[in-house]
Design an enzyme around this catalytic site. Structure first.
Site, short mmCIF file in Angstrom:
data_model
loop_
_atom_site.label_atom_id
_atom_site.label_comp_id
_atom_site.label_asym_id
_atom_site.label_seq_id
_atom_site.Cartn_x
_atom_site.Cartn_y
_atom_site.Cartn_z
N LEU A 47 6.61 -0.12 -3.62
CA LEU A 47 6.75 -1.53 -3.24
C LEU A 47 5.32 -2.00 -3.03
O LEU A 47 4.55 -1.33 -2.33
CB LEU A 47 7.54 -1.69 -1.94
CG LEU A 47 9.05 -1.49 -2.01
CD1 LEU A 47 9.64 -1.51 -0.60
CD2 LEU A 47 9.69 -2.55 -2.86
N ASP A 48 4.93 -3.12 -3.62
CA ASP A 48 3.56 -3.57 -3.45
C ASP A 48 3.29 -3.94 -1.99
O ASP A 48 4.21 -4.04 -1.18
CB ASP A 48 3.21 -4.69 -4.43
CG ASP A 48 3.94 -5.99 -4.16
OD1 ASP A 48 3.97 -6.45 -3.00
OD2 ASP A 48 4.47 -6.58 -5.12
N GLU A 49 2.05 -4.13 -1.68
CA GLU A 49 1.62 -4.38 -0.30
C GLU A 49 2.34 -5.56 0.34
O GLU A 49 2.63 -5.56 1.53
CB GLU A 49 0.11 -4.62 -0.31
CG GLU A 49 -0.52 -4.77 1.03
CD GLU A 49 -2.04 -4.91 0.96
OE1 GLU A 49 -2.66 -5.00 2.04
OE2 GLU A 49 -2.60 -4.94 -0.15
N HIS A 50 2.68 -6.56 -0.46
CA HIS A 50 3.29 -7.78 0.07
C HIS A 50 4.83 -7.74 0.05
O HIS A 50 5.46 -8.69 0.49
CB HIS A 50 2.78 -9.00 -0.68
CG HIS A 50 1.29 -9.12 -0.62
ND1 HIS A 50 0.62 -9.36 0.56
CD2 HIS A 50 0.34 -8.99 -1.57
CE1 HIS A 50 -0.68 -9.39 0.33
NE2 HIS A 50 -0.87 -9.16 -0.95
#
Length: 190
Positions: A47-50
């Site tokens: 899951l990306d940072e955001h």
């Protein structure tokens, strides 16, 4: 014997335990803050940072590969910028053109639908714009592939940028009962 975990990854964290990049280590937040994971533990997918939501961790690399390549359903709730149209939802279900590593790619057909009301996620550390800037409804998107930032690229391709993205399900495992940053050990992931 392998060990498996599921966690609710909060906004602002990378989907990894540590980094070898000293500059990144000072500026970024990692999953090791939540739990004393055993040696050899890896994230299953990313899951990306955001992005927020359900993330699997395991010491079983073979299982990780199987989940990432076998077409397991991953369901996301995306809060989008603007009153998304029926046409946009239909386009999502049929596949849209996105860019993957600089090349055009047509996403596989998927499931997409509107969600009535607020799904009730905990407030995020970083606020999303308020409703004075227009509607920001939630939609559900269920995919069986996982290209880099795919769901965000898909909603953008149909004209509705993603403001908040939460993965709620991988296969039969759900986010239900987990709070942000909570980790639980499970016998099986799927």
């Amino acid at each position: 014997m392998h060990r498996h975990f599921k966690l609710f990854k909060p906004y602002g964290y990378l989907s990894q335990l540590i980094t070898n990049d000293a500059r990144q280590a000072r500026k970024k937040k990692f999953l090791k803050e939540f739990y004393d994971f055993p040696e050899g533990t890896m994230a299953v997918g990313r899951l990306d940072e955001h992005s927020e939501g359900l993330l699997f961790m395991t010491t079983d690399g073979k299982l990780s590969h199987t989940i990432n390549t076998s077409g397991v359903e991953k369901e996301y709730y995306a809060q989008v910028d603007g009153a998304i149209t029926d046409e946009a939802i239909l386009a999502l279900t049929q596949g849209v053109e996105i860019s993957v590593e600089g090349k055009k790619y047509i996403t596989k057909p998927c499931k997409a639908r509107r969600i009535d009301g607020d799904p009730g996620f905990p407030e995020r550390a970083k606020k999303i714009r308020d409703l004075r800037h227009g509607p920001a409804p939630w939609i559900s998107i269920t995919i069986t592939e996982g290209k880099f930032r795919q769901v965000r690229k898909m909603t953008s391709a149909v004209g509705f940028a993603t403001l908040r993205l939460v993965r709620i399900r991988i296969g039969s495992q759900t986010l239900k009962g987990l709070e942000p940053s909570q980790v639980i050990e499970v016998k099986e992931l799927l």
